[in-house]
Design a protein around this motif. Structure first.
Motif, PDB file in Angstrom:
ATOM      1  N   PRO A 409       0.750  -1.052   0.001  1.00 55.27           N
ATOM      2  CA  PRO A 409       0.272   0.075  -0.047  1.00 55.27           C
ATOM      3  C   PRO A 409       0.723   1.231  -0.035  1.00 55.27           C
ATOM      4  N   ASP A 410       2.013   1.456   0.765  1.00 60.30           N
ATOM      5  CA  ASP A 410       2.782   2.760   0.786  1.00 60.30           C
ATOM      6  C   ASP A 410       3.258   2.798  -0.502  1.00 60.30           C
ATOM      7  N   THR A 411       3.884   1.734  -0.979  1.00 65.85           N
ATOM      8  CA  THR A 411       4.463   1.939  -2.304  1.00 65.85           C
ATOM      9  C   THR A 411       3.592   2.369  -3.425  1.00 65.85           C
ATOM     10  N   ARG A 412       2.408   1.752  -3.467  1.00 66.77           N
ATOM     11  CA  ARG A 412       1.567   2.119  -4.303  1.00 66.77           C
ATOM     12  C   ARG A 412       0.891   3.666  -4.400  1.00 66.77           C
ATOM     13  N   VAL A 413       1.008   4.193  -3.051  1.00 68.03           N
ATOM     14  CA  VAL A 413       0.795   5.376  -2.888  1.00 68.03           C
ATOM     15  C   VAL A 413       2.060   6.333  -3.637  1.00 68.03           C
ATOM     16  N   GLU A 414       3.189   5.845  -3.261  1.00 67.74           N
ATOM     17  CA  GLU A 414       4.322   6.349  -3.861  1.00 67.74           C
ATOM     18  C   GLU A 414       4.121   6.666  -5.417  1.00 67.74           C
ATOM     19  N   VAL A 415       3.803   5.335  -5.885  1.00 70.83           N
ATOM     20  CA  VAL A 415       3.693   5.257  -7.405  1.00 70.83           C
ATOM     21  C   VAL A 415       2.848   6.181  -7.858  1.00 70.83           C
ATOM     22  N   ASP A 429      -4.403  16.898  -4.673  1.00 69.62           N
ATOM     23  CA  ASP A 429      -6.000  16.810  -5.241  1.00 69.62           C
ATOM     24  C   ASP A 429      -6.669  15.597  -5.176  1.00 69.62           C
ATOM     25  N   PHE A 430      -5.836  14.343  -5.016  1.00 67.34           N
ATOM     26  CA  PHE A 430      -6.277  13.130  -5.130  1.00 67.34           C
ATOM     27  C   PHE A 430      -6.392  12.333  -3.649  1.00 67.34           C
ATOM     28  N   ASN A 431      -7.357  11.507  -3.666  1.00 67.91           N
ATOM     29  CA  ASN A 431      -7.374  10.548  -2.203  1.00 67.91           C
ATOM     30  C   ASN A 431      -6.445   9.463  -2.591  1.00 67.91           C
ATOM     31  N   LEU A 432      -5.219   9.574  -2.341  1.00 64.26           N
ATOM     32  CA  LEU A 432      -4.143   8.699  -2.661  1.00 64.26           C
ATOM     33  C   LEU A 432      -4.265   7.411  -1.798  1.00 64.26           C
ATOM     34  N   PRO A 433      -4.488   7.485  -0.453  1.00 65.06           N
ATOM     35  CA  PRO A 433      -4.852   6.064   0.045  1.00 65.06           C
ATOM     36  C   PRO A 433      -5.959   5.180  -0.278  1.00 65.06           C
ATOM     37  N   ILE A 447      -0.513   0.498 -12.649  1.00 66.09           N
ATOM     38  CA  ILE A 447      -1.295   1.867 -11.955  1.00 66.09           C
ATOM     39  C   ILE A 447      -1.066   2.827 -13.251  1.00 66.09           C
ATOM     40  N   GLU A 448       0.317   3.101 -13.689  1.00 67.31           N
ATOM     41  CA  GLU A 448       0.538   4.043 -14.607  1.00 67.31           C
ATOM     42  C   GLU A 448      -0.591   3.994 -15.818  1.00 67.31           C
ATOM     43  N   PRO A 464     -11.469  17.728 -15.661  1.00 65.74           N
ATOM     44  CA  PRO A 464     -10.320  17.557 -15.435  1.00 65.74           C
ATOM     45  C   PRO A 464     -10.514  16.081 -14.665  1.00 65.74           C
ATOM     46  N   LEU A 465      -9.244  15.618 -14.487  1.00 66.94           N
ATOM     47  CA  LEU A 465      -8.985  14.238 -13.873  1.00 66.94           C
ATOM     48  C   LEU A 465      -9.149  14.434 -12.324  1.00 66.94           C
ATOM     49  N   ASP A 466     -10.201  13.594 -11.762  1.00 64.31           N
ATOM     50  CA  ASP A 466     -10.137  13.539 -10.253  1.00 64.31           C
ATOM     51  C   ASP A 466     -10.143  12.330 -10.008  1.00 64.31           C
ATOM     52  N   THR A 467     -10.159  12.250  -8.517  1.00 60.81           N
ATOM     53  CA  THR A 467     -10.434  10.900  -7.746  1.00 60.81           C
ATOM     54  C   THR A 467     -11.339   9.766  -8.393  1.00 60.81           C
TER      55      THR A 467
END
Length: 503
Positions: A409-415, A429-433, A447-448, A464-467
């Protein structure tokens, strides 16, 4: 023994035929001139443009014979004193039966004095009858002192040509430049040093990437290596914390080598390389690029597909040429991508894969005692571990075998943060968790791709792109860990007890 002593010993022994492959004819001639101070012989040089000229007296401007090859051999046979004959680019004329026979008579001393005949050229292939009689002599490449002298000479030439303006010199950068010029002949090293100096009148750290490119273009004559201009930094790679720390611990030893001021460097073996196993799309290629960036050295990629040739022995020859080029380009990182495709076991190719594997393993083992090739760091990547030969996985082949797993999970947030930043999208601007939780089981590449697809959807909808849009794209994606769950699960299970986690 020194290079000059080795050559002098060959002359004293009246070696009848010496073959020297080099581009630097002037250095060979100078080496023989130096040898005359220890063992005297009449010294001649022949070329098709100048004929036969004597060099050990002040008469070099006078031709003693016509440029005709047959006539030169006849003069050698009839000479009244023994001599040394440097024949430049003479080997093509040995295709004629008469010239070949004449040279064999001289070499075997049939009605001829014991001359020393020296064939000089960039690449010399002799007829079998002469090859058995020849001794090959390889001039040694210049050492660091000779290269430093060369750089200073070129700096002085620059000052002479620019009204006394001195070259701006960074001492530490010059040491690295000299270290990177090793493995080249004086002629090639001078050409590159002159280009670096005359480009901007300076020698500094900015010259190192250009030097690496020039050296690669010069040495990669086989064409089997690819110079990767775009390396990466570890800051651009999410996760892999353990691997990054492992590389950082070895950086100074690899880059500086014996020049390192660390008093403990002699206790440490130079790092040889690592094998990266993992799920497809989890960043093995990016880690290979970041390893070169972390070490601060060029990245070369070896494509096994270009090595294979239908003719017997050519594939192994191509591999030897590629590895020899990598050694001359050291220090560098050699990236072998998807190594299993080139070394997969099986008998369908007539044993070529086994011979290639055997040579690669031998080369890897010999690097332990070879200072030059000790500065080639291998990064091999593989997806299908079960196709890799057991010999390659044995402990000691690589310094370490890392497994690049699906991101946590932490690495996915970083990605997510990295890929959004690359597209100038504010990550805050995004809910990364929440997005990272929804992307459970996704690789970094997946993910990319979800971000790319969501951007196209946003563009089509003029919004615009959003969560929410990105979340929808993630939920519509079936990752590889789902599509090929059995294979991915088996790979992760195999790696759990056999490899070191990269993260």
């Amino acid at each position: 023994m020194s290079e000059l002593q080795d050559l002098t010993a060959l002359i004293r022994a009246n070696t009848p035929l010496i073959v020297i492959e080099t581009q630097d004819e002037a250095r060979v001639v100078d080496l023989f001139r130096q040898a005359l101070s220890q063992v005297w012989r009449a010294l001649y040089r022949w070329s098709i443009t100048e004929g036969l000229r004597r060099l050990d007296m002040d008469r070099e401007d006078e031709a003693e014979g016509p440029p005709d090859a047959s006539a030169a051999l006849q003069m050698m046979k009839q000479a009244e004193q023994r001599g040394i004959y440097l024949l430049l680019d003479f080997h093509p004329y040995l295709g004629y039966a008469s010239s070949q026979r004449q040279l064999r008579d001289i070499v075997q001393r049939r009605h001829s004095l014991p001359h020393v005949v020296v064939l000089v050229g960039s690449k010399i292939e002799l007829p079998a009858e002469l090859d058995a009689l020849a001794v090959r002599f390889s001039p040694r490449l210049p050492d660091a002192n000779a290269l430093l002298k060369l750089v200073r000479e070129e700096a002085a030439h620059y000052a002479d040509e620019h009204g006394g303006r001195r070259v701006e010199v960074d001492g530490e950068a010059v040491q690295q430049i000299v270290r990177n010029l090793q493995g080249l002949s004086l002629t090639d090293a001078r050409r590159i040093a002159r280009q670096l100096i005359f480009a901007d009148g300076a020698l500094n750290a900015n010259d190192l990437p250009q030097l690496a490119r020039l050296k690669f273009e010069l040495l990669n004559r086989s064409g089997h290596l690819h110079y990767e201009y775009d390396t990466a930094q570890f800051a651009e790679v999410a996760g892999a914390r353990r691997l990054k720390r492992w590389i950082e611990q070895r950086r100074n030893v690899f880059v500086a080598g014996d020049a390192s001021p660390d008093p403990y460097r002699y206790q440490l073996d130079p790092p040889k390389g690592m094998l990266l196993l993992g799920v497809q799309g989890c960043g093995k290629s990016m880690l290979a690029k970041a390893t070169a960036g972390g070490f601060g050295v060029p990245l070369l990629r070896l494509d096994f597909g270009t090595l294979y040739d239908k003719y017997h022995g050519e594939t192994e020859k191509n591999l030897r040429a590629a590895l020899a080029s990598a050694e001359q380009l050291a220090p560098c990182v050699l990236w072998i991508d998807e190594i299993e495709k080139g070394l997969a076991s099986g008998g369908e190719d007539g044993g070529v894969s086994r011979r290639v594997l055997g040579y690669l393993l031998t080369w890897m083992a010999e690097r332990r005692s070879a200072a030059a090739s000790g500065h080639v760091f291998i990064v091999a990547t593989a997806n299908q571990v079960h196709e890799l030969p057991a010999e390659l996985l044995r402990k000691g082949r690589f310094d370490e075998i890392f497994f690049v797993d699906l991101p946590d999970p932490d690495t996915r947030v970083e990605v997510l943060r990295l890929h959004l930043a690359r597209r100038q999208l504010p990550a805050d601007d995004f809910n990364l968790p929440a997005l990272a939780a929804a992307a459970n089981g996704f690789s970094g590449a997946e993910i990319e791709q979800a971000i790319v697809s969501a951007l196209y959807t946003a563009h089509a909808e003029r919004t615009p792109l959003d969560t929410d849009l990105l979340m929808q794209e993630i939920r519509n994606t079936r990752p590889l860990s789902v599509l090929m769950a059995e294979q991915v699960g088996a790979l992760r299970q195999w790696a759990r007890e056999r490899t070191v986690p990269a993260d």
